[in-house]
Design an enzyme around this catalytic site. Structure first.
Site, mmCIF file in Angstrom:
data_model
loop_
_atom_site.group_PDB
_atom_site.id
_atom_site.type_symbol
_atom_site.label_atom_id
_atom_site.label_comp_id
_atom_site.label_asym_id
_atom_site.label_seq_id
_atom_site.Cartn_x
_atom_site.Cartn_y
_atom_site.Cartn_z
ATOM 1 N N LYS A 183 8.806 55.105 16.005
ATOM 2 C CA LYS A 183 9.177 53.712 16.403
ATOM 3 C C LYS A 183 9.641 53.806 17.243
ATOM 4 C CE LYS A 183 11.196 50.115 13.451
ATOM 5 N NZ LYS A 183 9.718 48.986 12.407
ATOM 6 N N ASP A 187 10.644 63.642 6.336
ATOM 7 C CA ASP A 187 11.112 63.578 4.911
ATOM 8 C C ASP A 187 10.109 62.931 3.863
ATOM 9 O OD1 ASP A 187 11.783 64.605 3.026
ATOM 10 O OD2 ASP A 187 13.939 64.326 3.595
ATOM 11 N N TYR A 246 19.495 63.653 11.123
ATOM 12 C CA TYR A 246 20.018 65.128 9.741
ATOM 13 C C TYR A 246 20.934 65.837 10.177
ATOM 14 C CZ TYR A 246 16.561 62.860 6.733
ATOM 15 O OH TYR A 246 16.297 62.068 5.992
ATOM 16 N N ASP A 276 6.695 62.740 1.377
ATOM 17 C CA ASP A 276 7.051 62.939 -0.274
ATOM 18 C C ASP A 276 6.025 62.057 -0.758
ATOM 19 O OD1 ASP A 276 8.403 64.901 -0.300
ATOM 20 O OD2 ASP A 276 9.748 63.657 -2.346
ATOM 21 N N ASP A 325 6.118 52.242 9.883
ATOM 22 C CA ASP A 325 6.041 51.602 8.491
ATOM 23 C C ASP A 325 5.210 50.797 8.115
ATOM 24 O OD1 ASP A 325 6.617 50.248 11.099
ATOM 25 O OD2 ASP A 325 7.107 48.431 10.819
#
Ligand code: NAD
Length: 342
Positions: free
Chosen positions: A179, A236, A137, A240, A212
């Site tokens: 990852k 992020d 970001y 959620d 994942d």
């Protein structure tokens, strides 16, 4: 000495839920409160969402308690006009807040409000610790007519400090999400977290999970997690996803912590302009944000636990605001929680 707290009621339902939070604090002890306009309210008064005076006051406080900002009145696509969210970004940057903490603890009384089956979520009590100021970001961005790129970068220091926050918050286990099978930043992440664990937190269990897989486990066996620590973008998305386990946005608190300065404590939800001014906003996410402030911002664990258990017991006794399918207004909800404070 009394703890010094800056309160930022903000916009929409913000002032409606901040008022009972202030009342709650008065019942818990001696706190010195200082209110400042923020977001749209500050734009109306001063032409900017965050004035220098407000930022300085926040920096000098022991903790900052925020309700919510934003609303249609300040929605604009004109980049020259001030926007309420600029206040949030300015505050995060100004206070050096690099860790975002989001507890996910579905309350037994609300198990049936979750989109997941009761047996899946029963007993879930997890904390997502998200890195807030690094990664993709904030990396360099490029754009040509037919290509674009976003750079993902992390330093050892950035990874170490967020991992330390996670280990300190853990009761039993930290699950570090990355990852590492494809990303170089993730391989550094894994190495740094592993080394810090061996050096400073060998008594906490550490597990590495690919993002994942973590996304699947969050819905298949959320009970399995204690603390999840991860980089900015994964955090992020996963926070959620985890939030949905509780079933209502009006119930979720969050904390943002920095280095030496004060932390910022706020509900996850926004300013809910659609219900502002009606006296029906659910104040519970705000109350649970006060609990996080007491625990992570001021070191007052027993006061924090008292607030959380009063909220639990009020719900168990049947308290429901309209967003939870009931009829209790903000004031009635607040009084019910106060009545269950011990
Ligand atoms: P929102 O969270 O404000 O509202 C989403 C839905 O949830 C609405 O139907 C609302 O009525 C309901 N809701 C939210 N909080 C509630 C509560 N405490 N009690 C009962 N119902 C509640 O999100 P949105 O509608 O996407 O955004 C509205 C405004 O809030 C926008 O201006 C947005 O930019 C801003 N916003 C601010 C923050 C923040 O201050 N941190 C976060 C998200 C959105």
């Amino acid at each position: 000495m009394a703890h010094h707290i800056v309160t930022l009621p903000g916009d929409g339902i913000g002032p409606e839920i901040m008022a009972p939070a202030v009342e709650l604090l008065a019942k818990l002890g001696d706190f010195e409160l200082e209110e400042h306009p923020f977001g749209g309210a500050s734009i109306d008064m001063h032409g900017t969402a965050l004035t220098d005076e407000t930022l300085q006051a926040c920096k000098a406080a022991d903790a900052v308690l925020l309700a919510a900002v934003g609303g249609p009145k300040w929605d604009t696509t004109d980049p020259a006009k001030p926007r309420p969210e600029q206040g949030l970004l300015g505050l995060r940057k100004g206070l050096g807040l690099y860790a975002n903490l989001r507890p996910v603890r579905p309350l037994p009384a609300l198990y049936d409000a979750s989109p997941l089956r009761r047996e899946r979520i029963e007993g879930t009590d997890l904390l997502v610790v998200r890195e807030l100021t690094g990664g993709i970001y904030f990396g360099e961005k490029t754009r040509t007519a037919d290509a674009a790129s976003d750079l993902c970068e992390y330093t050892v220091e950035e990874i170490e400090r967020i991992a330390r926050t996670a280990f300190q918050a853990a009761r039993s286990k930290v699950c570090s999400v990355d990852k590492a099978n494809v990303l170089e930043t993730s391989r550094l992440w894994r190495e740094v977290v592993t080394n810090l664990h061996a050096r400073e937190f060998p008594h906490v269990e550490l597990e590495h999970v690919l993002v994942d897989n973590a996304a699947m486990q969050l819905v298949s066996s959320p009970r399995h997690f204690d603390v999840i620590v991860t980089e900015n973008m994964f955090g992020d998305i996963l926070s959620d996803e985890a939030a949905m386990i509780t079933g209502s946005i009006g119930m979720l608190p969050s904390a943002s912590l920095g280095g030496d300065g004060p932390g910022l404590f706020e509900p996850v939800h926004g300013s809910a302009p659609d219900i502002a001014g009606q006296g029906i906003a659910n104040p519970l996410a705000m109350f649970l944000s006060v609990a996080l402030m007491l625990r992570h911002g001021l070191g007052l664990e027993s006061e924090a636990a008292a607030v959380e258990s009063a909220v639990d017991r009020a719900l168990a006794a049947g308290l429901r605001t309209p967003d939870l399918g009931g009829e209790a207004g903000t004031a009635q909800a607040a009084q019910t929680v106060f009545a269950h404070l011990e």
